[in-house]
Design a protein around this motif. Structure first.
Motif, PDB file in Angstrom:
ATOM      1  N   GLU A 288       0.819  -1.196   0.000  1.00 14.13           N
ATOM      2  CA  GLU A 288       0.000   0.000   0.000  1.00 14.13           C
ATOM      3  C   GLU A 288       0.861   1.257   0.000  1.00 14.13           C
ATOM      4  O   GLU A 288       2.012   1.249   0.427  1.00 14.13           O
ATOM      5  CB  GLU A 288      -0.934   0.015   1.218  1.00 14.13           C
TER       6      GLU A 288
ATOM      7  N   GLU B  66      -2.587   5.686   5.924  1.00 17.69           N
ATOM      8  CA  GLU B  66      -3.680   5.553   4.959  1.00 17.69           C
ATOM      9  C   GLU B  66      -5.037   5.996   5.499  1.00 17.69           C
ATOM     10  O   GLU B  66      -6.075   5.444   5.143  1.00 17.69           O
ATOM     11  CB  GLU B  66      -3.731   4.127   4.404  1.00 17.69           C
TER      12      GLU B  66
ATOM     13  N   ARG C  86      -5.939   1.235  -4.785  1.00 14.29           N
ATOM     14  CA  ARG C  86      -6.750   2.262  -4.106  1.00 14.29           C
ATOM     15  C   ARG C  86      -6.191   3.655  -4.363  1.00 14.29           C
ATOM     16  O   ARG C  86      -6.954   4.597  -4.563  1.00 14.29           O
ATOM     17  CB  ARG C  86      -6.814   1.987  -2.608  1.00 14.29           C
TER      18      ARG C  86
ATOM     19  N   LYS D 120      -6.975   4.627  -7.940  1.00 12.20           N
ATOM     20  CA  LYS D 120      -8.394   4.989  -8.037  1.00 12.20           C
ATOM     21  C   LYS D 120      -8.630   6.385  -7.456  1.00 12.20           C
ATOM     22  O   LYS D 120      -9.354   7.192  -8.035  1.00 12.20           O
ATOM     23  CB  LYS D 120      -9.251   3.957  -7.299  1.00 12.20           C
ATOM     24  N   HIS D 121      -7.999   6.677  -6.301  1.00 13.28           N
ATOM     25  CA  HIS D 121      -8.138   7.999  -5.677  1.00 13.28           C
ATOM     26  C   HIS D 121      -7.633   9.089  -6.620  1.00 13.28           C
ATOM     27  O   HIS D 121      -8.303  10.107  -6.817  1.00 13.28           O
ATOM     28  CB  HIS D 121      -7.360   8.038  -4.355  1.00 13.28           C
TER      29      HIS D 121
END
Length: 135
Positions: free
Chosen positions: A2, A38, A67, A70-71
């Motif tokens: 991540e 996060e 993620r 996508k953000h």
């Protein structure tokens, strides 16, 4: 891996504290902490700045984190945002036209008029909110 873990790893390897990075990016230490944990994600300008500060490529920083991708897509995709806004405007116009038709055909039914007027007001308020948020 991540984005938060990657950011923390890159910061530690670069020998910076959260406070030092925050000063360079002109954000708060808490913001750096939120990114690393996060709780929030950096915007595209901050990602580029972090890449420069940590001397790490954007590809290394972002690759494999769906993620975060996508953000960034949601926050930078102007075409998609404009389509949604145009759709909201069209829906609002159709609701107003429907209200006029209902008002002309059922002028004596106050409950239907009040309900349709309420829906139009909510729709218009939502549209204005989106316009204000966009600009």
């Amino acid at each position: 891996m991540e984005i938060g873990k990657k950011l923390k790893k890159a910061r530690v390897q670069s020998g910076y504290t959260q406070e030092e990075v925050a000063e360079q990016l002109q954000v708060t230490r808490q913001t750096i902490s939120n990114w690393e944990n996060e709780k929030s994600y950096p915007d595209i300008i901050s990602v580029i700045s972090l890449s420069e500060v940590y001397q790490i490529s954007l590809d290394e920083l972002l690759k494999g984190d769906d993620r975060m991708i996508k953000h960034l897509d949601e926050t930078t995709n102007v075409v998609k945002s404009n389509r949604k806004l145009l759709f909201a405007v069209i829906v609002n116009i159709l609701l107003m036209a429907l209200f006029v038709v209902i008002n002309m055909t059922l002028p004596e039914n106050k409950y239907i008029l009040a309900g349709s007027f309420s829906i139009i007001m909510i729709s218009t308020a939502t549209l204005f909110y989106q316009l204000i948020k966009k600009f």
